[in-house]
Structures are given as structure tokens and as C-alpha cells.
Write a protein that holds these residues in place. Structure first.
Motif, PDB file in Angstrom:
ATOM      1  N   GLY A 331       0.821  -1.201  -0.124  1.00 28.58           N
ATOM      2  CA  GLY A 331      -0.019   0.045   0.118  1.00 28.58           C
ATOM      3  C   GLY A 331       0.951   1.270  -0.116  1.00 28.58           C
ATOM      4  O   GLY A 331       1.705   1.592  -0.947  1.00 28.58           O
ATOM      5  N   ILE A 332       0.973   1.930   1.136  1.00 30.88           N
ATOM      6  CA  ILE A 332       1.464   3.287   1.173  1.00 30.88           C
ATOM      7  C   ILE A 332       2.961   3.321   1.702  1.00 30.88           C
ATOM      8  O   ILE A 332       3.199   2.552   2.701  1.00 30.88           O
ATOM      9  CB  ILE A 332       0.679   4.195   2.007  1.00 30.88           C
ATOM     10  N   ALA A 333       3.648   3.981   1.197  1.00 33.58           N
ATOM     11  CA  ALA A 333       5.124   4.259   1.703  1.00 33.58           C
ATOM     12  C   ALA A 333       5.282   4.759   2.917  1.00 33.58           C
ATOM     13  O   ALA A 333       4.624   5.385   3.325  1.00 33.58           O
ATOM     14  CB  ALA A 333       6.026   4.956   0.597  1.00 33.58           C
ATOM     15  N   SER A 334       6.015   4.028   3.886  1.00 32.51           N
ATOM     16  CA  SER A 334       6.201   4.585   5.317  1.00 32.51           C
ATOM     17  C   SER A 334       7.111   5.648   5.595  1.00 32.51           C
ATOM     18  O   SER A 334       7.871   5.981   4.752  1.00 32.51           O
ATOM     19  CB  SER A 334       6.661   3.140   6.120  1.00 32.51           C
ATOM     20  N   THR A 335       6.952   6.284   6.672  1.00 39.52           N
ATOM     21  CA  THR A 335       7.715   7.416   7.128  1.00 39.52           C
ATOM     22  C   THR A 335       8.020   7.248   8.682  1.00 39.52           C
ATOM     23  O   THR A 335       7.085   6.609   9.290  1.00 39.52           O
ATOM     24  CB  THR A 335       7.049   8.708   6.864  1.00 39.52           C
ATOM     25  N   ILE A 336       9.146   7.587   8.855  1.00 40.03           N
ATOM     26  CA  ILE A 336       9.627   7.574  10.307  1.00 40.03           C
ATOM     27  C   ILE A 336       9.890   9.148  10.541  1.00 40.03           C
ATOM     28  O   ILE A 336      10.768   9.971   9.941  1.00 40.03           O
ATOM     29  CB  ILE A 336      10.802   6.813  10.739  1.00 40.03           C
ATOM     30  N   GLY A 337       9.381   9.684  11.905  1.00 33.27           N
ATOM     31  CA  GLY A 337       9.869  11.167  12.281  1.00 33.27           C
ATOM     32  C   GLY A 337       8.683  11.810  11.730  1.00 33.27           C
ATOM     33  O   GLY A 337       7.453  11.791  11.924  1.00 33.27           O
ATOM     34  N   GLY A 338       8.907  13.090  10.902  1.00 33.28           N
ATOM     35  CA  GLY A 338       8.210  14.198  10.489  1.00 33.28           C
ATOM     36  C   GLY A 338       8.529  15.520  10.928  1.00 33.28           C
ATOM     37  O   GLY A 338       8.005  16.578  10.146  1.00 33.28           O
ATOM     38  N   ALA A 339       9.405  15.862  11.777  1.00 32.60           N
ATOM     39  CA  ALA A 339       9.739  17.030  12.212  1.00 32.60           C
ATOM     40  C   ALA A 339      10.667  17.887  11.143  1.00 32.60           C
ATOM     41  O   ALA A 339      11.271  17.117  10.133  1.00 32.60           O
ATOM     42  CB  ALA A 339      10.738  17.086  13.233  1.00 32.60           C
ATOM     43  N   ALA A 340      10.603  19.187  10.934  1.00 29.81           N
ATOM     44  CA  ALA A 340      11.313  19.959   9.827  1.00 29.81           C
ATOM     45  C   ALA A 340      12.457  20.305  10.527  1.00 29.81           C
ATOM     46  O   ALA A 340      13.218  21.281   9.877  1.00 29.81           O
ATOM     47  CB  ALA A 340      10.316  21.206   9.811  1.00 29.81           C
ATOM     48  N   TYR A 341      13.199  19.390  11.557  1.00 28.04           N
ATOM     49  CA  TYR A 341      14.531  19.998  12.059  1.00 28.04           C
ATOM     50  C   TYR A 341      15.222  18.606  12.396  1.00 28.04           C
ATOM     51  O   TYR A 341      14.403  17.620  12.857  1.00 28.04           O
ATOM     52  CB  TYR A 341      14.469  20.866  12.993  1.00 28.04           C
ATOM     53  N   VAL A 342      16.497  18.704  12.786  1.00 29.02           N
ATOM     54  CA  VAL A 342      17.296  17.396  12.987  1.00 29.02           C
ATOM     55  C   VAL A 342      16.971  17.319  14.413  1.00 29.02           C
ATOM     56  O   VAL A 342      17.067  18.093  15.337  1.00 29.02           O
ATOM     57  CB  VAL A 342      18.655  17.633  12.879  1.00 29.02           C
ATOM     58  N   GLY A 343      16.724  15.887  14.961  1.00 35.44           N
ATOM     59  CA  GLY A 343      16.328  15.553  16.258  1.00 35.44           C
ATOM     60  C   GLY A 343      15.158  15.624  16.796  1.00 35.44           C
ATOM     61  O   GLY A 343      14.760  15.542  17.920  1.00 35.44           O
ATOM     62  N   GLY A 344      14.059  15.736  15.915  1.00 35.11           N
ATOM     63  CA  GLY A 344      12.636  15.828  16.296  1.00 35.11           C
ATOM     64  C   GLY A 344      12.522  14.366  16.982  1.00 35.11           C
ATOM     65  O   GLY A 344      11.726  14.665  17.920  1.00 35.11           O
ATOM     66  N   VAL A 345      13.033  13.454  16.518  1.00 33.48           N
ATOM     67  CA  VAL A 345      12.990  12.112  17.223  1.00 33.48           C
ATOM     68  C   VAL A 345      14.294  11.538  17.269  1.00 33.48           C
ATOM     69  O   VAL A 345      15.072  11.734  16.388  1.00 33.48           O
ATOM     70  CB  VAL A 345      12.298  11.227  16.496  1.00 33.48           C
ATOM     71  N   ASN A 346      14.674  11.063  18.440  1.00 35.70           N
ATOM     72  CA  ASN A 346      16.082  10.658  18.911  1.00 35.70           C
ATOM     73  C   ASN A 346      16.036   9.016  18.880  1.00 35.70           C
ATOM     74  O   ASN A 346      15.160   8.553  19.665  1.00 35.70           O
ATOM     75  CB  ASN A 346      16.717  11.237  20.066  1.00 35.70           C
TER      76      ASN A 346
END
Length: 583
Positions: A331-346
Motif C-alpha cells: 500500500g502506502i510508503a512508510s515514514t519515520i519522524g516528521g519534524a522539520a529539524y534534526v532531532g525531532g526524534v532521537n
């Protein structure tokens, strides 16, 4: 005029001064060496300790990798060396029947750390991640922390979040199957296989309508006795029978199959595209036969795009009715994160998804497209494969059946005086509040909602030891207001399961299938058809849901014992970690 005597005395005096200077310099150097020597020694010691810790982390990472490969049926060679961020690890595996002895040595700058694991095959469910989501993915934010690995069959939206282990987001399967044969229920006919040489394997031909990658297949089946795991193969057509060369394959976990019919899901580890309108085969291959340990699949004669066969893969086949199955494409391609800056998720371990955005990743970053990350994508892996959820609908039905064996009663409220229940069916709602404690002595099946609030608690008796227990609710589960769920013995857990599809079903309002706020204790929560919502500083050991939302400083700390829990009744762990020794 100076005499020779004066000249001699003058030179001797110069020698004395020079000698004294040299002695002074030697003393100063000795003092400096004495002062600096501990510093050099401390620096060397600190460097050694750091290298030793990194070697230990490399060993731990390799142990998780080895267990993951065994659990998911992926290849684990007898000897393999892994290059990790923290060091290099060598995994050596010795197999003896259903038992594996694994030795791991982690190395960093000449420092070695080692460990040994003994793993045996169990039969039943296993929770292998702190969070595991189905096709609707997960959302983690609000300063929440996941201590462990997470896996999602769709995107992981994570901003203001910390994941100490690895994060994998697979491309999601389509919400509807490309090919189905599933009505009426119960099936009008059935076919038993693995019971004799002439009926060792089952095969079903099919034709897909699109070239989207094949993601997973589901079979409607049951078992007799305790057959071993089977292998599900996709093969091309050869004159009306399966070709002997597999296109792809995956493991059918026998522990997900019960003695009652249920849909059993098999996820393919690699995605392959098939030619629309061309005949292919699904084969359930077995390595042995037994009249007392075999499988039965629901069948009919209504499937228009193929036909069923029994026989032996690589041998001869005989026509039979069409299997009950569902075949899903990607189905749909996956994504991890989403922030517009480095380190939104560690992310402390690896990250793997088609798209990764706004992440700071300590380990390897496997992705096709990456933006606002601390490192570039390693594109060698492609898209991550989907992963099956820990247990099947048939496993849940087995828990319900075990609860029903103890009789039934109406809606129940447990207050300050407390109470004891199980095995039992509660026809209605179950409420535990007012500081009361409900002690479980067997599985519970609640046909309504489960509410634990105002200091209410659920507990297992000391006699359970390391065994675990389950509560299955057909409604909404709410744990809040200081309500806690847990057991008093290490290795013993309470599994809270909801079959609800909330919030996407009639009458849900804004409620999820499972809602937990505040501490929850030694608990694993599962809503494989709905959403699990964690908020308000909730603390829990593991969560499985078709979708998961984590907010408000929630902490999930994965417990390795959940990889192979033992139950008083119903399914048990998929793998037994018999020993774990660190050197």
C-alpha cells in the motif's frame, strides 16, 4: 695574571654548577613524571572503560539481532560478523534439533565482551517490541520515551520523542485484499493435509489484478495435535501445478493456529511483484507428516481465479477444493519522524523506513528518502518488510474458551472489599474502583467494557509464579485515576486484550479500544483491530495495536521476558530463552 691553580678552580666550580643544574632538572622531571603519570594512567583507563562499554553494547546489539532473526525466520548463519557503530560483533550459532546455542563476542579497540544464549522453540505468542503497530501505524510525541525497539507496519510519526532501541516502519499493506475466498462461514468443506505422504502439502493457485508488491497472506485454518511450523511459498505455474522453484517464502507459525478455525496471517519478508492475470501458486509446505499432528484448511468450490491441490511440493499433486484465503498487496510508503529539524526524534539504534525526516539516529539509517536527519540515507536495504502481530484471532478465541470453562456471571463491580475471579465470563461490564483489588485465578472474558480507576488494581496470586494471565474485553478498556494492573513476580505479566475496533467503530465516541493514563505496572496491552492510547505519564511494558498513540511523557520499558510468556491456559511463548550469561 691568573695562575693555573686559579684556572683549574674556576673550571671545577663550573662543573659543580652544571652538575647541580642537571640534578635539579632531573628532580623537576621526576616530580613532573610523578604528577603526570596518574593522569596518563587515568586517560588510558578511561579509554579502556569506554572501549569495554562499547564492546558490551556491540554484544547486546548482536544478541538482539540474533534473537530477531530466529524469531522472524530470517537467516542466521553458523558464524556471522556484524559491523556496528559501537564495535564489531561475531555471532556463532550451534543448532541441535529445536535448541540453539549462541555465542557472541563484541570487540572495540582490542577490548572484548562476550555472552552466551540458549534458545529453544516454544509454542505460542511472543511480544518482541516495546511498541508494535499494524496497518494504521503509530504516533509518539509530547516528550514520551520508548525503552526498547519498535516496529510498525505503517508510518511512525514521532516528534519530541526518544526511542532508545531501533525503529522500523514497513510500507503498509493495502486495506483490502487483492484476492479473497472467504464465504460462507463456516466453510462448507475442508481439506486436511500434513496427515499422510500423499497429502503432505497444500497448494492454491491464484491470479492478481495489479503488479503492486505482495505483502501478506491469510489462511482460514485449524490444527490437530502439535504440528511444526510450515513454510508458505509463492511459485510460478508449471502445466497446472506449482513450479519447483520458489519466488519467495515465509514461515507459518504453528503457535498462531489453534484447534478452532481462525484467520492465520503470514507476512512475506521480501516484497515481490507478480504479473497481473498470470497464474501463480500459494503452497503450504511441511517437512513431515503425522496422523495425529496436522492442519485443516477451510475450503469451497467458489473461487474463480484458481484451484486447490494436495500433494508434495516437488512431487505429484491431486485436485481438491479451493482454500479460504486472503492475499494482500503493498500500500502506502512508510515514514519515520516528521519534524522539520534534526532531532525531532532521537533513535538510539537503527532506523529503517522508506522515508525518514527530522531524526537523529545513533546507528545505521536505512531509507530511500531522507530530510533533516543527522546523516545521509543508506539505500542498500530498500523498503522494510511488514511483520505479523504477536497472536491470532484463534489465540484470542482460545483464551475466551478457557474463560468460559469456569462459567459466567453478569456485570460486576469490585470495590474496596476486593474480590477474586477466574476463569470466568462476565456478560456485561467489569469495573474495579474505590481502592479495591481484583485477584485473577484464571482468564477473564468480558463481553462489555473494562474500567480500572480510583485506585483499583488487578493482581495475580503468588501461586502463579512466573506464569501470566489474560483479560479479553469485547469493549473498551480504560485504566486511569491511579488504577494499576500488574503482578508481583518477575516474568509474570497481565495481558489486557481488546477486540474492539474503536475509535473507528459505531458507538466509540472519542475512545480508543484501550486507554491508559498513569502507571500500569507489569502489563502488556493489545488491540489488534483498534487503537491503544497512552497518555498522562503512563508506564507499561509492551503495547500492540492496529494503531498506537503515545503522548504526555509516557514511558514504555520493554521487558525481555515478554518474548516468551507462559500462561496458565491458552497459548504460551513462541521461543524460550533458556539461559543468558554475560562475561
Amino acid at each position: 695574571m691568573r695562575s693555573m691553580k686559579d684556572f683549574k678552580q674556576s673550571h671545577e666550580g663550573g662543573y659543580v654548577v652544571l652538575l647541580n643544574t642537571l640534578i635539579f632538572i632531573a628532580i623537576i622531571l621526576a616530580l613532573l613524571f610523578g604528577a603526570l603519570s596518574p593522569l596518563f594512567s587515568y586517560r588510558a583507563t578511561a579509554k579502556g572503560l569506554l572501549s569495554s562499554k562499547q564492546a558490551y553494547l556491540a554484544t547486546q546489539s548482536a544478541s538482539a539481532e540474533a534473537f530477531y532473526r530466529i524469531k522472524t525466520g530470517r537467516t542466521l548463519p553458523s558464524s556471522v560478523t556484524l559491523a556496528l557503530t559501537s564495535g564489531t560483533s561475531t555471532i556463532t550459532t550451534t543448532t541441535n534439533g529445536n535448541n540453539r546455542s549462541i555465542s557472541i563476542t563484541g570487540t572495540k579497540d582490542g577490548y572484548d565482551r562476550s555472552m552466551q544464549m540458549a534458545i529453544s522453540t516454544g509454542s505460542g505468542i511472543d511480544f518482541n517490541y516495546g511498541l508494535q503497530a499494524g496497518t494504521d501505524g503509530m504516533s509518539i510525541n509530547g516528550g514520551s520515551t520508548i525503552n526498547g525497539n519498535i516496529y510498525s507496519n505503517s508510518s511512525i510519526n514521532a516528534i519530541s520523542a526518544t526511542i532508545t532501541g531501533s525503529a522500523v516502519a514497513a510500507d503498509s499493506a493495502a486495506l483490502t485484499a487483492d484476492q479473497t475466498n472467504e464465504t460462507p462461514l463456516p466453510p462448507p468443506t475442508s481439506t486436511t493435509f500434513r496427515n499422510a505422504a500423499a497429502t503432505q502439502d497444500f497448494a492454491q493457485s491464484f491470479r492478481v489484478t495489479s503488479d503492486a508488491p505482495i505483502n501478506k497472506v491469510q489462511f482460514y485454518m485449524r490444527k490437530t495435535g502439535a504440528p511444526a511450523n510450515a513454510t508458505v511459498i509463492i511459485a510460478a505455474n508449471n502445466a497446472g501445478s506449482p513450479n519447483n522453484t520458489a519466488i519467495t517464502s515465509a514461515t507459518l507459525n504453528a503457535s498462531l493456529v489453534t484447534t478452532s478455525y481462525g484467520w492465520i496471517e503470514v507476512v512475506f519478508p521480501t516484497s515481490i511483484s507478480l504479473i497481473p492475470g498470470t497464474t501463480y501458486w500459494l503452497i503450504i509446505q511441511n517437512g513431515a507428516t503425522s496422523a495425529s499432528a496436522n492442519y485443516t484448511i477451510g475450503t469451497n468450490t467458489a473461487y474463480a481465479n484458481g484451484t486447490g491441490r494436495v500433494g508434495r511440493y516437488g512431487g505429484s499433486w491431486t485436485a481438491t477444493n479451493d482454500a479460504y484465503f486472503r492475499l494482500f498487496t503493498g500500500g502506502i510508503a512508510s515514514t519515520i519522524g516528521g519534524a522539520a529539524y534534526v532531532g525531532g526524534v532521537n533513535i538510539g539504534g537503527q532506523a529503517w523506513a522508506t522515508n525518514v525526516r527530522g531524526a537523529s539516529v545513533t546507528g545505521s539509517l536505512f531509507c530511500i528518502n531522507g530530510t533533516n536527519n543527522n546523516k545521509a540515507c543508506n539505500t542498500t536495504r530498500g523498503a522494510a518488510p511488514s511483520e505479523g502481530l504477536p497472536f491470532s484471532d484463534a489465540n484470542i478465541q482460545a483464551w475466551k474458551d478457557a474463560a468460559a470453562a469456569g462459567g459466567s456471571q453478569g456485570a460486576t463491580t469490585i470495590g474496596f472489599a476486593g474480590g477474586t475471579l477466574g476463569p470466568r465470563v462476565i456478560n456485561g461490564n467489569l469495573t474495579v474502583n474505590g481502592g479495591g483489588t481484583l485477584t485473577l485465578t484464571g482468564p477473564l472474558w468480558v463481553t462489555g467494557n473494562v474500567t480500572i480507576t480510583s485506585g483499583g488494581r488487578l493482581r495475580l496470586p503468588p501461586g502463579y509464579g512466573v506464569n501470566s494471565e489474560s483479560i479479553v474485553s469485547d469493549g473498551i478498556v480504560t485504566i486511569s485515576g491511579g488504577g494499576s494492573v500488574g503482578s508481583g513476580t518477575n516474568g509474570s505479566y497481565l495481558f489486557i486484550v481488546s477486540t474492539s475496533k474503536c475509535p473507528d467503530d459505531v458507538g466509540c465516541g472519542s475512545n480508543s479500544a484501550i486507554n491508559i493514563s498513569g502507571g500500569a505496572g507489569a502489563i502488556a496491552a493489545s488491540a489488534q483491530w483498534g487503537n491503544v492510547a497512552l497518555s498522562g505519564g503512563a508506564a507499561i511494558n509492551a503495547v500492540v495495536g492496529n494503531s498506537i498513540t503515545v503522548t504526555g511523557g509516557t514511558t514504555v520499558t520493554y521487558d525481555q521476558g515478554l518474548a516468551s510468556p507462559s500462561f496458565q491456559s491458552g497459548p504460551s511463548g513462541g521461543y524460550n530463552l533458556d539461559s543468558w550469561i554475560e562475561n
